[in-house]
Scaffold this active site. Sequence first.
Site, PDB file in Angstrom:
ATOM      1  N   HIS A  13       0.840  -0.810   0.007  1.00 23.01           N
ATOM      2  CA  HIS A  13       0.125  -0.280   0.389  1.00 23.01           C
ATOM      3  C   HIS A  13       0.694   1.198   0.320  1.00 23.01           C
ATOM      4  CE1 HIS A  13       0.046  -0.353   4.487  1.00 23.01           C
ATOM      5  NE2 HIS A  13       1.181   0.314   4.193  1.00 23.01           N
ATOM      6  N   CYS A  23       6.175   6.263   3.633  1.00 24.31           N
ATOM      7  CA  CYS A  23       5.072   5.391   4.049  1.00 24.31           C
ATOM      8  C   CYS A  23       3.672   6.169   2.937  1.00 24.31           C
ATOM      9  CB  CYS A  23       4.444   5.491   5.547  1.00 24.31           C
ATOM     10  SG  CYS A  23       5.575   4.376   6.330  1.00 24.31           S
ATOM     11  N   HIS A  28       5.352   0.222  -0.597  1.00 23.63           N
ATOM     12  CA  HIS A  28       6.002  -0.953  -0.392  1.00 23.63           C
ATOM     13  C   HIS A  28       5.041  -1.394   0.671  1.00 23.63           C
ATOM     14  CE1 HIS A  28       3.907   2.165   2.329  1.00 23.63           C
ATOM     15  NE2 HIS A  28       4.308   1.576   4.056  1.00 23.63           N
ATOM     16  N   HIS A  30       3.972  -5.286   4.050  1.00 21.79           N
ATOM     17  CA  HIS A  30       4.393  -5.161   4.998  1.00 21.79           C
ATOM     18  C   HIS A  30       3.909  -6.697   4.802  1.00 21.79           C
ATOM     19  CE1 HIS A  30       4.495  -1.888   6.902  1.00 21.79           C
ATOM     20  NE2 HIS A  30       3.318  -1.273   6.050  1.00 21.79           N
ATOM     21  N   HIS A  68      -1.933 -11.244  -0.005  1.00 23.40           N
ATOM     22  CA  HIS A  68      -1.059 -10.502  -1.753  1.00 23.40           C
ATOM     23  C   HIS A  68      -1.602  -9.939  -3.048  1.00 23.40           C
ATOM     24  CE1 HIS A  68       2.062 -14.011  -0.502  1.00 23.40           C
ATOM     25  NE2 HIS A  68       2.617 -13.895  -1.711  1.00 23.40           N
ATOM     26  N   GLU A 136       1.444  -4.344  11.831  1.00 25.19           N
ATOM     27  CA  GLU A 136       1.848  -3.803  10.906  1.00 25.19           C
ATOM     28  C   GLU A 136       3.502  -3.901  10.737  1.00 25.19           C
ATOM     29  OE1 GLU A 136       0.200  -0.451   7.733  1.00 25.19           O
ATOM     30  OE2 GLU A 136       2.335  -0.106   9.130  1.00 25.19           O
TER      31      GLU A 136
END
Length: 206
Positions: A13, A23, A28, A30, A68, A136
């Site tokens: 996201h 961010c 990126h 998680h 995914h 996260e």
Amino acid sequence: MIIRRSFKFCAAHIVRNCTSKRCSSSLHGHNYVVEIFVSANKLDNAGMILDFGIFKNEIADFIDGFDHGYHFWKLENKELQDFVYQNSARHIALSHNPSAENYALLFLYFIDKIIGATSFGNNEGEIKVQSVRVHETDHGYAEAFRTDLENENFMQNLNLDSIEFSKAITQEWKDEKMMQKLKDFYASSLAKKPFVYTRPTQQIQK
């Protein structure tokens, strides 16, 4: 009494408007951990709050839908949205910025709705999701509590239409129409609960 069930998913996201430049300006990902805390006012015929096997169905499919995939805020710029639609089969459009806090509120809301749309058949008590914790990273998490469902500041714009799963996601569910069944149930006060768990056949009579 409370039980806990955990799930994992990996996703990417951008979290717009946050103070962290990485961010807010870069794609990126998680490795998320989602913890669900459920309570009841009594134990069922098996001496359980809720059979953990039940978590493997609608709730598991709902959370696995996030795995995914690329998740984006519906206010994201059109160029990026078009790129996602063209290049990522698994994607989710969200009514909220995809922060850990908003994930926690979103999972709390939808899991509460799924439980409310489920008919249990093993003498379960009043099943309630008390909180959802979303990790996260290994260093911190966001946790949403049942009382937050009544807080308009947290729940604004969060409803059954707040998530749009791509077809590639829903096709992998045990029931591709799960989300539509959930919406139909809450749209009608006369609708039967769409998710049903009947009384187990092997019972020891007291």
